[in-house]
Design a protein around this motif. Structure first.
Motif, PDB file in Angstrom:
ATOM      1  N   ALA A 163       0.863  -1.183   0.000  1.00  0.00           N
ATOM      2  CA  ALA A 163       0.000   0.000   0.000  1.00  0.00           C
ATOM      3  C   ALA A 163       0.901   1.235   0.000  1.00  0.00           C
ATOM      4  CB  ALA A 163      -0.902   0.008   1.230  1.00  0.00           C
ATOM      5  N   ARG A 164       0.424   2.306  -0.599  1.00  0.00           N
ATOM      6  CA  ARG A 164       1.173   3.565  -0.567  1.00  0.00           C
ATOM      7  C   ARG A 164       0.814   4.323   0.712  1.00  0.00           C
ATOM      8  NH1 ARG A 164      -1.564   3.697  -5.145  1.00  0.00           N
ATOM      9  NH2 ARG A 164      -0.581   3.043  -7.100  1.00  0.00           N
ATOM     10  N   GLU A 165       1.835   4.684   1.468  1.00  0.00           N
ATOM     11  CA  GLU A 165       1.643   5.527   2.651  1.00  0.00           C
ATOM     12  C   GLU A 165       2.641   6.671   2.545  1.00  0.00           C
ATOM     13  OE1 GLU A 165       1.642   3.556   6.393  1.00  0.00           O
ATOM     14  OE2 GLU A 165       0.099   2.094   5.819  1.00  0.00           O
ATOM     15  N   GLY A 166       2.159   7.826   2.124  1.00  0.00           N
ATOM     16  CA  GLY A 166       3.053   8.957   1.897  1.00  0.00           C
ATOM     17  C   GLY A 166       4.027   8.621   0.796  1.00  0.00           C
ATOM     18  N   ASP A 167       5.325   8.739   1.084  1.00  0.00           N
ATOM     19  CA  ASP A 167       6.341   8.443   0.077  1.00  0.00           C
ATOM     20  C   ASP A 167       6.993   7.081   0.314  1.00  0.00           C
ATOM     21  OD1 ASP A 167       7.655   9.060   2.384  1.00  0.00           O
ATOM     22  OD2 ASP A 167       8.948  10.615   1.519  1.00  0.00           O
ATOM     23  N   HIS A 168       6.217   6.148   0.930  1.00  0.00           N
ATOM     24  CA  HIS A 168       6.713   4.797   1.173  1.00  0.00           C
ATOM     25  C   HIS A 168       5.713   3.766   0.667  1.00  0.00           C
ATOM     26  CE1 HIS A 168       9.413   6.948   3.824  1.00  0.00           C
ATOM     27  NE2 HIS A 168      10.070   5.836   4.113  1.00  0.00           N
ATOM     28  N   PHE A 169       6.231   2.602   0.311  1.00  0.00           N
ATOM     29  CA  PHE A 169       5.411   1.423   0.062  1.00  0.00           C
ATOM     30  C   PHE A 169       5.449   0.554   1.320  1.00  0.00           C
ATOM     31  CE2 PHE A 169       6.736   2.292  -4.416  1.00  0.00           C
ATOM     32  CZ  PHE A 169       5.476   2.475  -4.961  1.00  0.00           C
ATOM     33  N   VAL A 170       4.279   0.202   1.841  1.00  0.00           N
ATOM     34  CA  VAL A 170       4.196  -0.557   3.092  1.00  0.00           C
ATOM     35  C   VAL A 170       3.445  -1.857   2.846  1.00  0.00           C
ATOM     36  CG1 VAL A 170       3.324  -0.536   5.452  1.00  0.00           C
ATOM     37  CG2 VAL A 170       4.228   1.567   4.448  1.00  0.00           C
ATOM     38  N   LEU A 171       3.939  -2.936   3.406  1.00  0.00           N
ATOM     39  CA  LEU A 171       3.274  -4.229   3.268  1.00  0.00           C
ATOM     40  C   LEU A 171       1.868  -4.184   3.862  1.00  0.00           C
ATOM     41  CD1 LEU A 171       6.184  -6.630   4.300  1.00  0.00           C
ATOM     42  CD2 LEU A 171       5.193  -6.451   2.007  1.00  0.00           C
ATOM     43  N   THR A 172       0.907  -4.752   3.145  1.00  0.00           N
ATOM     44  CA  THR A 172      -0.421  -4.950   3.700  1.00  0.00           C
ATOM     45  C   THR A 172      -0.398  -6.192   4.593  1.00  0.00           C
ATOM     46  OG1 THR A 172      -1.096  -6.353   1.852  1.00  0.00           O
ATOM     47  CG2 THR A 172      -1.443  -3.962   1.615  1.00  0.00           C
ATOM     48  N   ASP A 173      -1.506  -6.459   5.266  1.00  0.00           N
ATOM     49  CA  ASP A 173      -1.568  -7.669   6.087  1.00  0.00           C
ATOM     50  C   ASP A 173      -1.297  -8.903   5.233  1.00  0.00           C
ATOM     51  OD1 ASP A 173      -2.161  -6.084   8.216  1.00  0.00           O
ATOM     52  OD2 ASP A 173      -4.294  -6.553   8.268  1.00  0.00           O
ATOM     53  N   LYS A 174      -1.885  -8.956   4.043  1.00  0.00           N
ATOM     54  CA  LYS A 174      -1.644 -10.084   3.141  1.00  0.00           C
ATOM     55  C   LYS A 174      -0.204 -10.076   2.655  1.00  0.00           C
ATOM     56  CE  LYS A 174      -3.282 -12.053  -1.251  1.00  0.00           C
ATOM     57  NZ  LYS A 174      -4.201 -11.837  -2.416  1.00  0.00           N
ATOM     58  N   GLY A 175       0.324  -8.898   2.413  1.00  0.00           N
ATOM     59  CA  GLY A 175       1.691  -8.791   1.924  1.00  0.00           C
ATOM     60  C   GLY A 175       2.724  -9.281   2.914  1.00  0.00           C
ATOM     61  N   ARG A 176       2.440  -9.146   4.207  1.00  0.00           N
ATOM     62  CA  ARG A 176       3.390  -9.622   5.208  1.00  0.00           C
ATOM     63  C   ARG A 176       3.591 -11.127   5.115  1.00  0.00           C
ATOM     64  NH1 ARG A 176       1.737  -7.886  10.972  1.00  0.00           N
ATOM     65  NH2 ARG A 176      -0.189  -7.044  10.095  1.00  0.00           N
ATOM     66  N   LEU A 177       2.558 -11.837   4.684  1.00  0.00           N
ATOM     67  CA  LEU A 177       2.669 -13.286   4.523  1.00  0.00           C
ATOM     68  C   LEU A 177       3.551 -13.651   3.338  1.00  0.00           C
ATOM     69  CD1 LEU A 177      -1.076 -14.240   5.107  1.00  0.00           C
ATOM     70  CD2 LEU A 177       0.812 -14.422   6.749  1.00  0.00           C
ATOM     71  N   LEU A 178       3.746 -12.717   2.427  1.00  0.00           N
ATOM     72  CA  LEU A 178       4.482 -12.973   1.187  1.00  0.00           C
ATOM     73  C   LEU A 178       5.611 -11.959   1.005  1.00  0.00           C
ATOM     74  CD1 LEU A 178       1.314 -13.550  -1.018  1.00  0.00           C
ATOM     75  CD2 LEU A 178       2.879 -15.334  -0.232  1.00  0.00           C
ATOM     76  N   ALA A 179       6.204 -11.539   2.111  1.00  0.00           N
ATOM     77  CA  ALA A 179       7.195 -10.455   2.059  1.00  0.00           C
ATOM     78  C   ALA A 179       8.360 -10.785   1.136  1.00  0.00           C
ATOM     79  CB  ALA A 179       7.699 -10.143   3.468  1.00  0.00           C
ATOM     80  N   ASP A 180       8.863 -12.019   1.201  1.00  0.00           N
ATOM     81  CA  ASP A 180       9.998 -12.384   0.356  1.00  0.00           C
ATOM     82  C   ASP A 180       9.626 -12.321  -1.121  1.00  0.00           C
ATOM     83  OD1 ASP A 180      11.485 -12.785   2.624  1.00  0.00           O
ATOM     84  OD2 ASP A 180      11.283 -14.962   2.619  1.00  0.00           O
ATOM     85  N   ALA A 181       8.425 -12.763  -1.447  1.00  0.00           N
ATOM     86  CA  ALA A 181       7.976 -12.717  -2.839  1.00  0.00           C
ATOM     87  C   ALA A 181       7.809 -11.277  -3.309  1.00  0.00           C
ATOM     88  CB  ALA A 181       6.665 -13.484  -2.998  1.00  0.00           C
ATOM     89  N   VAL A 182       7.335 -10.402  -2.419  1.00  0.00           N
ATOM     90  CA  VAL A 182       7.201  -8.987  -2.763  1.00  0.00           C
ATOM     91  C   VAL A 182       8.561  -8.406  -3.114  1.00  0.00           C
ATOM     92  CG1 VAL A 182       6.665  -6.700  -1.843  1.00  0.00           C
ATOM     93  CG2 VAL A 182       5.086  -8.614  -1.428  1.00  0.00           C
ATOM     94  N   VAL A 183       9.563  -8.693  -2.303  1.00  0.00           N
ATOM     95  CA  VAL A 183      10.910  -8.190  -2.556  1.00  0.00           C
ATOM     96  C   VAL A 183      11.443  -8.695  -3.890  1.00  0.00           C
ATOM     97  CG1 VAL A 183      13.303  -8.295  -1.775  1.00  0.00           C
ATOM     98  CG2 VAL A 183      11.470  -7.842  -0.127  1.00  0.00           C
ATOM     99  N   ARG A 184      11.253  -9.979  -4.154  1.00  0.00           N
ATOM    100  CA  ARG A 184      11.734 -10.547  -5.425  1.00  0.00           C
ATOM    101  C   ARG A 184      11.075  -9.858  -6.609  1.00  0.00           C
ATOM    102  NH1 ARG A 184      11.358 -15.458  -2.524  1.00  0.00           N
ATOM    103  NH2 ARG A 184       9.337 -15.921  -3.480  1.00  0.00           N
ATOM    104  N   THR A 185       9.791  -9.572  -6.481  1.00  0.00           N
ATOM    105  CA  THR A 185       9.079  -8.937  -7.590  1.00  0.00           C
ATOM    106  C   THR A 185       9.600  -7.521  -7.823  1.00  0.00           C
ATOM    107  OG1 THR A 185       7.076 -10.217  -7.138  1.00  0.00           O
ATOM    108  CG2 THR A 185       6.814  -8.194  -8.407  1.00  0.00           C
TER     109      THR A 185
END
Length: 421
Positions: free
Chosen positions: A396-418
């Protein structure tokens, strides 16, 4: 400004580049001390630790301490002895040194470095090697934070993990630490152990919350190669952790801790807002805590790792980082002590991180933080990839940062790879 002893760098057999040294004061500086001793080896553990039987007569706490003092002396002379913001004593089982032994460790640091006002000083402890007197000694000796390995409140789960402490001892130790005046106390949990049920995890969370700690770390069980647990899984004696079960357990942990007022600040770590540990009415030590400063509940030392800070790792196998230079010590305590006795740093290897290396690490680490990944860190292609992850509901966009959503926390490594593809 402190001066750097170049001749001492050369004699130590390891040299930090001048640029790294000139930049050392630009970020907080921490010291990590690795205590390599354990009473027994847990079945899931692949850390650099040794039991007395494994070491024999080749090394001892005394030879380790002598080596530690020498290494800290080298560290101060090589770095110009920057003011230390955080100290973390880990292992292994630091509490096997006893309260006096750990105070001696902090004394060794203080003899080589100055601690900042309000420095965070943490030690890990096994609940079975602690006592009210142990915590009183640490509190009076300058420690400010305690981290206790609980793992689970279920006896059969502890048995699978080969943990030696009895159920209930971890929370009792946490209460003893608070009674000694420690405002900041952490309990570690491991979830997803073969045979663990939802009700086992619920019992563990009930116990954690009843202890009133202001910080909880919860890690999914990882079956590491070379461990006793890995051998049992390979032989079919135990099932491997199930990814869907791990995700369900994480959501269960997050919901319970959030409801209790502990907020995630890193994917596996939750802290109470404002840092104040809750005390039951009339609990021992209440007046001592109530009169103390209400500080930061998040682990500042670990935040230094995640935010690319500088630290010196002292002890066998410890890793260090200063301004893009990373190095690590030899692992065996006997070799560690021998090299220091010979007047050389016990460096086993080192690397100079490139700008690309630093970028990848910053994306990997800041993505895991609640503060999120700075958009300015990303190039155009990575920014487009991050926007696609936003569209998928994982960021999710929060100001000038991208922050993991609740669902994203479960897939944090995959988010980074993408993002880094």
């Amino acid at each position: 400004m402190s001066t750097i002893d170049d001749s001492r760098q050369e004699s130590a057999g390891f040299v930090l580049p001048e640029q790294a040294l000139t930049e050392i004061g630009n970020r907080p500086f921490g010291i990590y001390v690795h205590v390599p001793f354990c009473a027994t080896r847990c079945g899931y553990c692949d850390f650099n630790t040794y039991t007395a039987g494994e070491l024999g007569t080749s090394a001892s706490p005394q030879s380790w301490m002598e080596g530690l003092r020498r290494e800290l002396d080298f560290a101060a002379k090589m770095t110009g002895a920057p003011v230390v913001d955080t100290v973390f004593v880990g292992g292994g089982t630091p509490s096997l040194l006893g309260g006096d032994g750990l105070v001696d460790v902090l004394g060794a640091i203080r003899s080589s470095f100055s601690l900042a006002a309000g420095a965070e000083v943490t030690t890990e402890s096994n609940p079975e090697s602690t006592s009210p007197e142990f915590f009183d000694c640490l509190r009076s000796g300058g420690f400010t934070r305690i981290s206790l390995g609980m793992q689970s409140a279920a006896p059969h789960v502890l048995k699978v993990l080969d943990r030696t402490h009895t159920p209930g001892r971890a929370t009792a130790a946490a209460q003893e630490a608070r009674a000694a005046g420690f405002e900041h106390v952490n309990l570690d949990l491991i979830y997803g152990t073969p045979g663990e049920r939802d009700e086992d995890l619920d019992a563990s969370l009930d116990a954690v919350l009843s202890a009133g700690v202001d910080h909880v770390s919860a890690y999914a069980l990882i079956v590491e190669d070379g461990t006793a647990l890995a051998r049992k899984v390979r032989r079919g004696e135990l099932p491997a952790p199930d990814d869907d079960v791990l995700a369900s357990r994480y959501e269960r942990i997050d919901a319970r801790l959030t409801d209790a007022g502990l907020t995630w600040y890193e994917v596996s770590n939750w802290a109470r807002e404002g840092g104040a540990a809750r005390l039951a009415s009339g609990a021992a030590g209440e007046s001592r805590l109530a009169s103390g400063a209400r500080g930061e509940a998040r682990c500042r030392h670990n935040l230094g790792y995640w935010d690319g800070g500088n630290w010196w790792g002292a002890g066998p196998g410890a890793h260090s980082h200063v301004s893009g230079v990373r190095w690590w010590n030899v692992k065996h305590p006997a070799r560690y002590a021998e090299q220091l006795a010979a007047g050389r740093l016990p460096v086993g290897g080192s690397e100079q991180l490139t700008a690309d290396d630093l970028h990848v690490e910053r994306v990997m680490l800041t993505t895991r933080l609640r503060t999120g990944l700075p958009m300015a860190e990303l190039d155009a292609g990575e920014r487009r990839a991050a926007e696609e992850v936003v569209a998928d509901g994982l960021l999710a966009r929060e100001g000038d940062h991208f922050v993991l959503t609740d669902k994203g926390r479960l897939l944090a490594d995959a988010v980074v790879r993408t993002v880094l593809q």
